[in-house]
Every structure is written in structure tokens, then in C-alpha cells.
Design a protein around this motif. Sequence first.
Motif, mmCIF file in Angstrom:
data_model
loop_
_atom_site.group_PDB
_atom_site.id
_atom_site.type_symbol
_atom_site.label_atom_id
_atom_site.label_comp_id
_atom_site.label_asym_id
_atom_site.label_seq_id
_atom_site.Cartn_x
_atom_site.Cartn_y
_atom_site.Cartn_z
ATOM 1 N N LEU A 151 1.295 6.322 1.628
ATOM 2 C CA LEU A 151 2.671 5.969 1.977
ATOM 3 C C LEU A 151 2.743 4.519 2.445
ATOM 4 O O LEU A 151 3.623 3.756 2.034
ATOM 5 C CB LEU A 151 3.144 6.901 3.095
ATOM 6 N N LEU A 152 1.785 4.141 3.309
ATOM 7 C CA LEU A 152 1.758 2.783 3.854
ATOM 8 C C LEU A 152 1.600 1.751 2.746
ATOM 9 O O LEU A 152 2.388 0.816 2.628
ATOM 10 C CB LEU A 152 0.615 2.669 4.867
ATOM 11 N N VAL A 163 -4.802 14.149 5.793
ATOM 12 C CA VAL A 163 -3.547 13.645 6.372
ATOM 13 C C VAL A 163 -3.561 12.120 6.371
ATOM 14 O O VAL A 163 -2.567 11.464 6.017
ATOM 15 C CB VAL A 163 -3.372 14.183 7.813
ATOM 16 N N MET A 164 -4.723 11.539 6.733
ATOM 17 C CA MET A 164 -4.826 10.090 6.811
ATOM 18 C C MET A 164 -4.636 9.458 5.439
ATOM 19 O O MET A 164 -3.960 8.438 5.303
ATOM 20 C CB MET A 164 -6.186 9.702 7.370
ATOM 21 N N ASN A 191 4.536 1.548 -0.022
ATOM 22 C CA ASN A 191 5.770 0.938 0.433
ATOM 23 C C ASN A 191 5.583 -0.488 0.898
ATOM 24 O O ASN A 191 6.501 -1.285 0.826
ATOM 25 C CB ASN A 191 6.385 1.788 1.541
ATOM 26 N N PHE A 192 4.374 -0.806 1.402
ATOM 27 C CA PHE A 192 4.112 -2.177 1.824
ATOM 28 C C PHE A 192 4.155 -3.094 0.606
ATOM 29 O O PHE A 192 4.676 -4.204 0.670
ATOM 30 C CB PHE A 192 2.751 -2.260 2.514
ATOM 31 N N PHE A 213 -0.899 9.415 4.587
ATOM 32 C CA PHE A 213 -0.174 8.346 5.278
ATOM 33 C C PHE A 213 -0.580 6.975 4.750
ATOM 34 O O PHE A 213 0.253 6.077 4.645
ATOM 35 C CB PHE A 213 -0.423 8.427 6.782
ATOM 36 N N ALA A 214 -1.879 6.831 4.418
ATOM 37 C CA ALA A 214 -2.340 5.535 3.912
ATOM 38 C C ALA A 214 -1.665 5.224 2.579
ATOM 39 O O ALA A 214 -1.255 4.092 2.315
ATOM 40 C CB ALA A 214 -3.859 5.538 3.761
ATOM 41 N N GLU A 256 5.933 -2.429 -2.108
ATOM 42 C CA GLU A 256 7.306 -2.424 -2.612
ATOM 43 C C GLU A 256 8.217 -3.387 -1.867
ATOM 44 O O GLU A 256 9.247 -3.796 -2.390
ATOM 45 C CB GLU A 256 7.904 -1.017 -2.487
ATOM 46 N N GLN A 257 7.834 -3.737 -0.622
ATOM 47 C CA GLN A 257 8.715 -4.572 0.193
ATOM 48 C C GLN A 257 9.029 -5.898 -0.469
ATOM 49 O O GLN A 257 10.040 -6.506 -0.208
ATOM 50 C CB GLN A 257 8.051 -4.855 1.541
ATOM 51 N N GLY A 264 -7.979 16.070 8.912
ATOM 52 C CA GLY A 264 -7.662 14.729 9.383
ATOM 53 C C GLY A 264 -7.752 13.705 8.281
ATOM 54 O O GLY A 264 -6.870 12.863 8.122
ATOM 55 N N LEU A 265 -8.801 13.774 7.487
ATOM 56 C CA LEU A 265 -8.988 12.810 6.413
ATOM 57 C C LEU A 265 -7.883 12.931 5.362
ATOM 58 O O LEU A 265 -7.374 11.920 4.875
ATOM 59 C CB LEU A 265 -10.358 12.990 5.754
#
Lengths: 223, 128
Positions: free
Chosen positions: B18-19, B11-12, B22-23, B15-16, B25-26, B8-9
Motif C-alpha cells: 500500500l505504501l 500484514v507488513m 501510493n507513494f 501495508f508495505a 502514484e503521488q 506479522g510478516l
Amino acid sequence: MNWMHGAWAVFEKDVRLELRSRYAINMLLMFVLAALLLVLFALGQTPVSARVQAAVLWIVILFSGAVGLGRSFISEEERGTVLLLQLNTHGSMVYAGKLLFNFVLVLVLNLVAVAAFVVLLSVAVPLPGLLLTTLGLGALGLAGATTLLAAIIARTANRGPLLPVLLFPLLVPLLLSVVSATRAALPGGAGWAGAQDELLTLVGFAGVVITASVLLFDYVWND
Amino acid sequence: MKPKTIIGLVVMLGFAALLFLNFGEQVGGYMDFAQAEATGAKAHVVGQWVKAEHFRYDPAQNVFSFYMEDEVGQRRLVHYDNPKPPNFEDAEQLVVEGYAKEGAFVAEHILVKCPSKYNDTRALETSL
């Protein structure tokens, strides 16, 4: 297989209850229609930039979601069915079932809101695929964040107003990305290339929230 | 730790990453017009307003259009979904934030860099 079966049973129970009482669906629909009509009357013939249109759409979705989504766990507490669920199923099945139910609810809400938005405000959508992708990912993130919070606040004394208060700070990255991605799908928007970062942010947000919820749910669920 | 927690950690964390990547890069990096056209993504372009070319504000569409030349001398039409920013004429430098579209540049924000009225070197010299 057994796990899937349990989660599906929780989902099916919630859908059946919802179809009988129509509590959440009626509230969400009323809210969406009332809010959009208000916007429509307030604007009249004034032209609105696509950025404002995207923001209005998500304000409506967010507020109606924050009002309606807390129900999933509060109703269990009110009916006294929590113990029954705790005894008969595993926490993760309850979480998966409720997440699926909330996701479907938000998705329906999003589609109704967008349909009403497009018709009432006569908005042109040159990239419907991008808009639908944004709605789907936004619904996943919104449902993921809400489900765990709803489980937490169902145990507290002041249930009603607590969910929006806890939810808003958590949703800031989701809202910024989702408004920006919706803007990209409207006329004059940046299109798929311009919305790439936003869509990846939404995937990341949904992933973080849902994995964190899976890890933490047992602590919330089991006394 | 249980294997579920470890997976779980991990995977988290994925995703973190990735978040957050890209956040960030916006917002979009600094580039010139040609680069912004090549990527199609969000960009900041630094340049000057070309005063010789025509500019206009369309009240029905709420779009302000003008020509801008970036730092390497490429000239593009810029559309901005708002009225003309205050102090636009005084600007010694503009930063437009947006994306390239159909040969033009669509600006979502414009940063207007004006000469500071507190650091006027000429006024300082004359007063000395």
C-alpha cells in the motif's frame, strides 16, 4: 482482555506521570509557540504560498515531536523502573501502552500546533475534515516510528541527540505525504480527490512501522 | 516460525505494498487536460504555451497565469504558484505538473523544455 488491561495500565501510568511532571507537554507547547512566533515575526506581511505554510507547520510538529517523544523510554531508564516493568508485564503490553501514550501526545501536539498556526498566521482552512484526517494519520505514523526507536536509544549512552538522527531518514515518506496532503486541504489545494494517494501512503506507512515494531519489540525489550 | 511472526510478516507486506504503490502514484502520470479533469488526481500534462492569449503575473498572490494547449489541442488556463520560470518564452515544450481545478489547471511544477544550444542543426549545416 488481560492484555488490553495491561496495556491500558501502562498508558494510564504514563498519563498520570505526565500530568504530574508536565515535562513533555510544557516542552512541546513552548517549542510550538516559540517556533510559530519566530515564523510570524520573520514573515511579517509577506504572503506565503500554501505549500510553504504546510511545510512550516510540519517542520514545527516534527522537531517538537523529535525532542519530546524520546522521553517515554528514557524516563524509565533514568528512574530505574525498567526491571519492574520487565518483571510484571509482557513486552507487547508495554509497547501498546507506550504507543497509545505517544499517539495521544502527538495528536494533542498536532491539534495545538494547527490551532496556533491557523490563529497566528491567519490561515484559511476550506477542508477541515481532510486536515484532521491528515493530522491523525500523521500522528499515528510519527508515534509508531518514534516508539520503537525510543526503546532502542534508551539503552544507549548518548540518549539525547540520537533520536532525531535515527528518526529523520525513516520519516522521509511520511513527511513528503503529510506536507502534500496538508497542502491539499489549504486554499487552492487539490482537495480529497487529490490527496487520496497521500492518505493511503500514510495508512501504509503507519501500518508498516507499527507491525514491524510489534514483531521487533521483544528483541529490544528483553535483554 | 511462530504464527505471530508469519501473520506479522504478511500484514507488513500488505501495508508495505500500500505504501509503495501510493507513494509512487503521488507523482502522477502523463495525461491530457480532459483526463486530468476526469480523475482530479495529480497529473503531468505536456503542451505548448499559447502566446496569442494574455498571460499575467500577480505579485500580491504570487501567481503566474497563462494559457496552454496540450498535445491534442485542448486549451486551458494554467495557474502556477510562483513567478514566471526563466526561459519560459524560449520553451518549445512545457510539462505542467499539478491537478485540474474549476475549469483551470493548477501547476505545482513547470518543466520548461528549451531548444538545446549545443544541437543547432541549422548552424551545423551552414558551417559545413
